[in-house]
Design an enzyme around this catalytic site. Structure first.
Site, PDB file in Angstrom:
ATOM      1  CB  THR A 267       8.671   1.938   2.299  1.00  0.00           C
ATOM      2  OG1 THR A 267       8.452   2.245   0.918  1.00  0.00           O
ATOM      3  CG2 THR A 267      10.158   1.970   2.605  1.00  0.00           C
ATOM      4  CG  ASP A 268       1.972   1.534   2.977  1.00  0.00           C
ATOM      5  OD1 ASP A 268       1.718   1.414   1.763  1.00  0.00           O
ATOM      6  OD2 ASP A 268       1.092   1.472   3.849  1.00  0.00           O
ATOM      7  CB  CYS A 269       2.934   3.331  -1.787  1.00  0.00           C
ATOM      8  SG  CYS A 269       3.047   1.620  -2.388  1.00  0.00           S
TER       9      CYS A 269
END
Length: 718
Positions: A267-269
């Site tokens: 995932t993106d953060c």
């Protein structure tokens, strides 16, 4: 007696067997064993809680198995970022402007070498911290569809084919060429349809039809998957109302089932937090964790999976098998990196401090910076003949700026060469060179260096933007639009500074612009005899600029984006339709077209082998072009091949499908061979929901930019 002797022999044999077994490492640590067998062995060895603890980017140590902590978060956009000393290469948009895929691969290979060295040194000191690992959340293959996007500098431009080719070479360089092994692990991001607005990225819903999705926004991702990129990062936004990190259309239907991607999805953060907090698409953290696991997410760049998966299992929403399935991809990546092997057995074990930012890496950074810079205007003043100029002024807000060299997501080098420093070194002690900042970004009343410019033979004015004015939300803290830009204009103070320089005298003025995207060059072009676009060129930017200005290198960079005359020529920023966007669909007149760039020399084109007349879907269009350097300097030429399609609804006006950069000496000639698979000419059929080859008459246009064709060949595709 005989029985006693046999008993003794059997006992000794048994003891040796026990000793041999004790010395044999666990299967998951055996480098020669098949990767999937090693992964399964580790999965059966770990407890459920240990497995769940490894689902987040900041993975703790498993002490009982002597597995150290590992932080997955690392960046290598144009050199190792945020991790101390490293070579700083040109920003990604500048590297793309080189139109040189082998160069991109070698830059990435060098970055991977530095990564291995830094990892070795850190782990030997028992340091397992962020930005020192071997997994890179790089490259950014989003399409730079609108110049307002501040993070567009991280991309390879507006064209799907150029993006896929340059980023693909970069991935190959990062991951290495050893079968079954990874030098480092690359990650293509942000999947998908992600290119602003930056201020709304945590709640934005990108609405897009299937044709633009497939032909523009997913093209490079598909190429990355085909080329075995190890990881894919899902984006913050939603696409057609589905969150990118839990939506089945992108992660399951397309990525896993259609494309057969078997690597890791990260995932993106804190993207999972966005889903329940901001998108409000799923009501609770636990339900987000369940949706992410079931959609195929393997690693969370935050802590929802680590914190909430166990409770979801207790409620019967997930099973132990779901956790095994999620974790296996990450373990497989670590196996291929050799993280569970004996460190001394690694072919990279000897890499140390002398593999970081050494002389070869610095020269490569200089070469890359030279190849990235674009000559936009030249009234004949360049290249400077050094013997004719006794004095020089270097001025402008970015002439001594480190920010203007670095770009965003940058490393730190002790070899940063500013534009002023590079020009001073190249000019030498025999030239009277002066420096004056001249202007800043805001003051429109006070300027310096005007008198000095009057008294010097030539002035180099370095102006433009920095990553403080354009970039990622939060990082570009001087941006008035959350990291994005609301104008193509250069700072007004710089425009007035250039005007005052021109009004003061008629001596040569060379303007150098730093930026990560399109700017309004017309505002300063009348006041300069030459204009060079330097992007954010990295640690050797000053030396590279000096090489070009003093004629040691003929510029050959090409624009990977269209420079528009005004934002009024473009649709609304939040509109993700490709209608009237990028050179592929823009019907207006560009200030500078995609693929544009001047040179100090001239090149003539002729067919050595023109394309055949007829093709079918399994064929490859092959051509050979004689390119002759008819000018007065050695130099590079970027040969570009564009396709014009049969008339049909929503066809691109033209489309890059092959290119090659070639160096040719003065009066020399080279044969440039280009290939275009006919399958790459297919377009998405909205009615049939599949790729379709449109039959009819195509044009192969070979030239120097998207608006300058030297050779045209009409072919028929059946």
């Amino acid at each position: 007696m005989w029985r006693k002797r046999n008993l003794i022999i059997c006992s000794i044999t048994f003891l040796f067997a026990i000793k041999a077994t004790a010395q044999q490492p666990a299967l998951f640590r055996q480098a020669g064993a098949p990767v999937n067998e090693r992964v399964n062995d580790l999965l059966h060895t770990l407890t459920l809680k240990e497995k769940i603890s490894l689902l987040g980017y900041n993975s703790p140590a498993i002490d009982r198995l002597h597995i150290p902590a590992y932080n997955w978060w690392n960046e290598a956009l144009h050199g190792i970022a945020r991790g101390g000393e490293a070579t700083v290469f040109p920003q990604a948009i500048g590297l793309s402007a080189s139109f040189n895929a082998p160069l991109a691969k070698e830059v990435a290979n060098t970055i991977a070498t530095e990564a291995r060295a830094k990892y070795n040194m850190a782990t030997q000191l028992n340091r397992h911290v962020q930005y020192m690992g071997l997994n890179f959340w790089t490259p950014n293959v989003n399409i730079f569809r609108d110049p307002r996007w501040g993070r567009g500098q991280e991309t390879y431009g507006e064209d799907p084919y150029l993006t896929a080719t340059m980023a693909g070479a970069f991935v190959q360089g990062l991951q290495g060429d050893e079968p079954g092994m990874l030098k480092t692990a690359a990650c293509a991001k942000h999947f998908a349809v992600h290119s602003g607005p930056e201020a709304d990225r945590h709640s934005f819903n990108a609405i897009i039809d299937e044709k633009d999705l497939r032909e523009t926004y997913l093209y490079a991702f598909k190429r990355m998957v085909d080329d075995k990129v190890e990881s894919i990062m899902c984006a913050y936004n939603r696409v057609n109302s589905q969150p990118c990190c839990t939506g089945n259309t992108l992660l399951q239907d397309i990525l896993r089932h259609e494309w057969k991607f078997g690597g890791q999805v990260v995932t993106d953060c804190w993207a999972l937090d966005d889903i329940w907090l901001r998108h409000k698409a799923i009501p609770t953290r636990e339900e987000v964790a369940v949706a992410a696991i079931k959609a195929g997410v393997n690693l969370d760049c935050a802590n929802i999976l680590q914190d909430d998966v166990l409770s979801a299992i207790k409620k019967g929403w997930l099973t132990n098998a779901d956790v095994d399935s999620a974790l296996s991809a990450s373990l497989r990546t670590q196996m291929k990196l050799g993280l569970f092997n004996d460190p001394s057995a690694s072919q990279y074990s000897s890499y140390a401090g002398d593999s970081v930012n050494n002389s070869y890496h610095a020269q490569l950074a200089r070469d890359a910076a030279r190849e990235s810079m674009i000559l936009l205007k030249n009234d004949g003043v360049l290249p400077l003949q050094q013997e004719k100029y006794a004095s020089m002024l270097v001025a402008g807000s970015n002439s001594a700026s480190l920010e203007a060299l670095m770009g965003n997501y940058h490393g730190v080098s002790g070899n940063m060469v500013t534009f002023a420093a590079g020009l001073a070194k190249a000019a030498g002690p025999g030239m009277a060179m002066q420096y004056d900042q001249g202007c800043d970004f805001t003051d429109t009343l006070h300027f310096g260096g005007i008198w000095a410019s009057q008294n010097c033979d030539v002035t180099v004015a370095v102006i433009g933007l920095t990553p403080l004015l354009e970039g990622e939300e939060g990082d570009a803290f001087l941006s008035g639009s959350g990291g994005d830009r609301n104008s193509l204009s250069l700072p007004r103070s710089q425009i007035l500074f250039m005007k005052k320089l021109r009004e003061a005298h008629k001596k040569p003025i060379i303007a150098v612009i730093t930026a990560g995207s399109a700017v309004d060059v017309a505002a300063i072009a009348p006041y300069a005899d030459a204009v060079i676009l330097a992007w954010y060129p990295g640690e050797q930017g000053g030396n590279a600029l000096a090489d070009i200005i003093f004629g040691k290198y003929s510029p050959a960079g090409r624009l990977p984006v269209t420079f528009y005359q005004s934002l009024k020529d473009l649709p609304d920023y939040k509109d993700y339709s490709m209608k009237n966007r990028t050179y592929r669909y823009f019907k207006g007149k560009a200030a500078y077209p995609f693929g544009y760039g001047l040179s100090y020399t001239k090149f003539d084109y002729a067919w050595q082998q023109a394309p055949a007349k007829d093709y079918s879907i399994n064929d490859t269009i092959r051509m050979a072009i004689d390119v002759k350097n008819t000018g007065n300097y050695d130099g590079d030429e970027v040969v570009q091949a564009y396709i014009t399609y049969p008339v049909a609804e929503r066809m691109p006006l033209k489309e890059l499908k092959a290119f090659k950069r070639v160096h040719i000496q003065k009066d020399g000639k080279a044969v440039v061979q280009l290939e275009i698979p006919v399958t790459d000419l297919q377009k998405w059929d909205l009615q049939e929901h599949t790729w379709k080859l449109y039959k009819g008459s195509y044009k192969i246009n070979v030239g120097k930019s998207s608006a300058d064709f030297e050779l045209i060949r009409e072919v028929n595709v059946e």
